[in-house]
Enzyme design. Structure first.
Site, PDB file in Angstrom:
ATOM      1  N   SER A  16       0.854  -1.189   0.000  1.00  0.00           N
ATOM      2  CA  SER A  16       0.000   0.000   0.000  1.00  0.00           C
ATOM      3  C   SER A  16       0.893   1.243   0.000  1.00  0.00           C
ATOM      4  O   SER A  16       2.123   1.123   0.008  1.00  0.00           O
ATOM      5  CB  SER A  16      -0.910  -0.017   1.229  1.00  0.00           C
ATOM      6  N   SER A  17       0.284   2.399   0.000  1.00  0.00           N
ATOM      7  CA  SER A  17       1.003   3.694   0.041  1.00  0.00           C
ATOM      8  C   SER A  17       1.919   3.936  -1.150  1.00  0.00           C
ATOM      9  O   SER A  17       2.963   4.567  -1.028  1.00  0.00           O
ATOM     10  CB  SER A  17       1.845   3.824   1.322  1.00  0.00           C
ATOM     11  N   GLU A 153     -10.651  -8.082   1.373  1.00  0.00           N
ATOM     12  CA  GLU A 153     -11.720  -7.092   1.247  1.00  0.00           C
ATOM     13  C   GLU A 153     -11.795  -6.424  -0.122  1.00  0.00           C
ATOM     14  O   GLU A 153     -12.803  -5.816  -0.457  1.00  0.00           O
ATOM     15  CB  GLU A 153     -11.628  -6.059   2.372  1.00  0.00           C
ATOM     16  N   CYS A 384     -12.148  26.607  12.118  1.00  0.00           N
ATOM     17  CA  CYS A 384     -13.170  25.803  12.803  1.00  0.00           C
ATOM     18  C   CYS A 384     -12.906  25.791  14.312  1.00  0.00           C
ATOM     19  O   CYS A 384     -13.130  26.798  14.970  1.00  0.00           O
ATOM     20  CB  CYS A 384     -13.243  24.417  12.185  1.00  0.00           C
ATOM     21  N   ARG A 465     -20.304  20.905  14.758  1.00  0.00           N
ATOM     22  CA  ARG A 465     -21.572  20.831  15.503  1.00  0.00           C
ATOM     23  C   ARG A 465     -21.808  22.072  16.363  1.00  0.00           C
ATOM     24  O   ARG A 465     -22.918  22.364  16.750  1.00  0.00           O
ATOM     25  CB  ARG A 465     -21.548  19.641  16.471  1.00  0.00           C
ATOM     26  N   HIS A 510     -13.986  25.538   6.542  1.00  0.00           N
ATOM     27  CA  HIS A 510     -12.665  25.004   6.185  1.00  0.00           C
ATOM     28  C   HIS A 510     -12.223  25.524   4.817  1.00  0.00           C
ATOM     29  O   HIS A 510     -12.508  24.870   3.796  1.00  0.00           O
ATOM     30  CB  HIS A 510     -12.714  23.479   6.145  1.00  0.00           C
ATOM     31  N   GLU A 512      -9.399  25.434   3.528  1.00  0.00           N
ATOM     32  CA  GLU A 512      -8.357  24.566   2.938  1.00  0.00           C
ATOM     33  C   GLU A 512      -8.918  23.586   1.910  1.00  0.00           C
ATOM     34  O   GLU A 512      -8.219  23.188   0.980  1.00  0.00           O
ATOM     35  CB  GLU A 512      -7.586  23.817   4.032  1.00  0.00           C
TER      36      GLU A 512
HETATM   37  N1  GLN Z   1     -15.310  20.376  17.414  1.00  0.00           N
HETATM   38  C1  GLN Z   1     -15.798  21.575  16.835  1.00  0.00           C
HETATM   39  C2  GLN Z   1     -17.248  21.482  16.397  1.00  0.00           C
HETATM   40  O1  GLN Z   1     -17.775  20.414  16.228  1.00  0.00           O
HETATM   41  C3  GLN Z   1     -14.920  22.019  15.676  1.00  0.00           C
HETATM   42  C4  GLN Z   1     -14.961  21.093  14.506  1.00  0.00           C
HETATM   43  C5  GLN Z   1     -13.831  21.296  13.541  1.00  0.00           C
HETATM   44  O2  GLN Z   1     -12.806  21.899  13.876  1.00  0.00           O
HETATM   45  N2  GLN Z   1     -13.945  20.742  12.358  1.00  0.00           N
HETATM   46  O3  GLN Z   1     -17.893  22.482  16.229  1.00  0.00           O
END
Ligand code: GLN
Length: 542
Positions: A16-17, A153, A384, A465, A510, A512
């Site tokens: 793998s890799s 698998e 985040c 969340r 995010h 990125e």
């Molecule tokens: N744990 C945080 C949340 O659920 C930040 C989540 C994250 O950094 N992707 O809101």
């Protein structure tokens, strides 16, 4: 079955890799650069329904698509190379296949038949492979099969490929097998035997590889290619060397030199012309010839593993090239950061990114880091969880709410400046239940982000969340931290800034995930630029 879409299957052998994802993405880039509409799909043989619930230590970062699928990190490479968004259909796991077949069985769709791996599981796999092709959006679909041939698998996938090749007919579906040609230093020789065995294993499942891509640390001499061709039933031109590269972004050029795109198109009976990769090469030139460098601290809790923050590291490469700067990313474990060692560990940095994450481990170190950058005017990007930590730090140290916290870490805090989103309160299942995918965000007039994005409204991808608690907005804003990006429908705070600080931005989403070679992310580009300015300021003040 007549097919207008052509299919390329990429399997892996020996170990793998080996970088199937990069080979698939590089080939896709070359085909795209010839004018073909290409997409890449990853089939993962593990039983998790998606990688969302996997610890980053297992398979690296979880990548999120526009439509909110939590996927394998290879999809990130596909998007970064192709600059075309992927979707839920681009990543399928065994768990998802079985889930769907079992649901169909429960609904009685199999009309009393015994449900079996062949044909039911293999049919489901074949259907998933062809969803993208049948959309009419692509001329070529590349399907990467995770794992290594011979794995228990992987068997249903290999069998599905065997059947599909037959169904699709000649010139419509080909198999590229990626193997390793190891160099034995004691013997001073490159060895072909593992490749021979791996090709044989594939043949035992009824699949003859059309093209071999051989990972190697040394160039493959012509006679070795000839030998491999002879033993593995392929033409010599179809034995492609894939030599170790200093950057993954070199691989499309290396594949072009070896003629991978040419053999592929020949086998698919498609027109071959010269790919136009001028734009890609401009990026490469900038990436390889930086005028100066900056050092950015990446503060997280999975820093031992490169893959855990893959998209962030790649976004820095894109933003570095854009600024003609080499970005050195120094990974710093937040668990070992505290008020006593913070200046020693962070003092030399030109910018600091506090990473996304979940759970309590390493949280206080992140908060100490935010305080340090805020007080010392060091450019800061919080992503985040990193943004949430910035809000907590500000509430504790500026507003004097010493017990300010996120209810994720401290459910009983009297000052829940970060709190569970309303719609999350009734959710108990973990898989695929976060606020996921792309959401709109309006940018405040006069804000830094509005200037950075050069737009009034943006859309970015999410995976969380918890959120900025609106009850504290006025208090926090009055003290100097501004909410500069809001969800137009709910008012949810997506971005915070400190206008008094040279560059202090926290985002709930995010960025990125959306940075690509062709389109480096504006926030990362601006952050690297800010780091460069900080470095210049430091020189002046010394
Ligand atoms: N744990 C945080 C949340 O659920 C930040 C989540 C994250 O950094 N992707 O809101």
């Amino acid at each position: 079955m007549a097919s207008t879409t052509k299919y390329i299957f990429v399997t892996g052998g020996v170990t793998s890799s080996l970088g199937k994802g990069i080979i698939a993405a590089s080939l896709a880039k070359l085909l795209q650069a010839q004018g073909y509409r290409v997409t890449i799909q990853k089939l993962d043989p593990y039983i998790n329904v998606d990688p969302g619930t996997l610890n980053p230590y297992e398979h690296g970062e979880c990548y999120v698509t526009e439509d909110g699928a939590e996927t394998d990190l290879d999809l990130g490479h596909y998007e970064r190379f192709l600059n075309v968004p992927t979707s839920q259909a681009n990543n399928v796991t065994t768990g998802r296949i079985y889930q769907s077949v079992i649901q169909k069985e429960r609904r009685g769709e199999f009309l009393g038949k015994t449900v079996q791996v062949v044909p039911h599981i293999t049919d489901e796999i074949k259907e998933r492979v062809q969803i993208l092709g049948k959309s009419g959006d692509y001329d070529i679909v590349i399907t990467e099969i995770g794992g290594t041939v011979g794995d228990i698998e992987s068997l249903p996938y290999i069998e599905a490929v065997r059947q599909l090749r037959w169904d699709l007919g000649e010139n419509n579906g080909i198999v590229i097998h990626l193997t390793l040609v190891p160099y034995l230093s004691a013997a001073g020789e490159l060895k072909t035997k593992p490749t021979q065995h791996s090709v044989k294993t594939l043949m035992e499942s009824g699949i003859q590889a059309d093209i071999l891509v051989c990972r190697t640390e040394h160039h493959l001499p012509d006679d070795l290619k000839r030998k491999l061709a002879l033993f593995c039933n392929v033409k010599k031109e179809a034995v492609i060397e894939s030599i170790d590269a200093s950057t993954i972004y070199d691989v499309p050029n290396l594949m072009l030199k070896e003629g991978l795109d040419k053999v592929v198109l020949e086998k698919l009976a498609l027109k071959n012309s010269k790919p136009d990769i001028a734009r890609w090469n401009t990026f490469l030139k900038r990436h390889k010839n930086p005028k100066t460098e900056v050092t950015i601290g990446l503060i997280g809790k999975y820093v031992e593993l490169q893959d855990s923050y893959k998209s962030i590291l790649e976004a820095f490469i894109h933003a570095g090239a854009e600024n003609e700067v080499k970005v050195n990313v120094e990974s710093i474990h937040s668990e070992y950061l505290n008020a006593d060692n913070i200046a020693i560990k962070l003092g030399h940095l030109d910018g600091i990114l506090v990473a996304p994450g979940f759970g309590e481990r390493g949280i206080e170190g992140k908060i100490d880091a935010v305080r340090y950058v805020r007080e010392n005017n060091i450019p800061f990007l919080g992503i985040c969880l990193g943004m949430q930590m910035a809000v907590i730090e500000f509430s504790r140290n500026i507003l004097g709410l010493t017990d300010a916290d996120s209810t994720e870490m401290n459910p009983h805090t009297k000052n829940p400046v970060i709190d569970l989103m309303e719609e999350q309160k009734t959710i108990t299942e973990k898989g695929g239940t976060m606020r996921l995918g792309s959401w709109d965000c309006e940018l405040l007039i006069g804000s830094k982000v509005r200037d950075v994005y050069k737009a009034e409204s943006i859309s970015e991808r999410h995976r969380h969340r918890y959120e900025f608690n609106g009850n504290y907005k006025e208090q926090i804003e009055n003290a100097g931290m501004k909410a500069t990006g809001l969800n137009p429908d709910t008012g949810l705070v997506e971005i915070i800034e400190i206008p008094e600080h040279p560059w202090f931005v926290g985002v709930q989403y995010h960025p990125e995930y959306k940075s690509t070679v062709a389109s480096p992310h504006p926030l990362f580009v601006a952050f690297v630029k800010a780091a460069l300015n900080h470095k210049k300021r430091k020189v002046v003040s010394v």
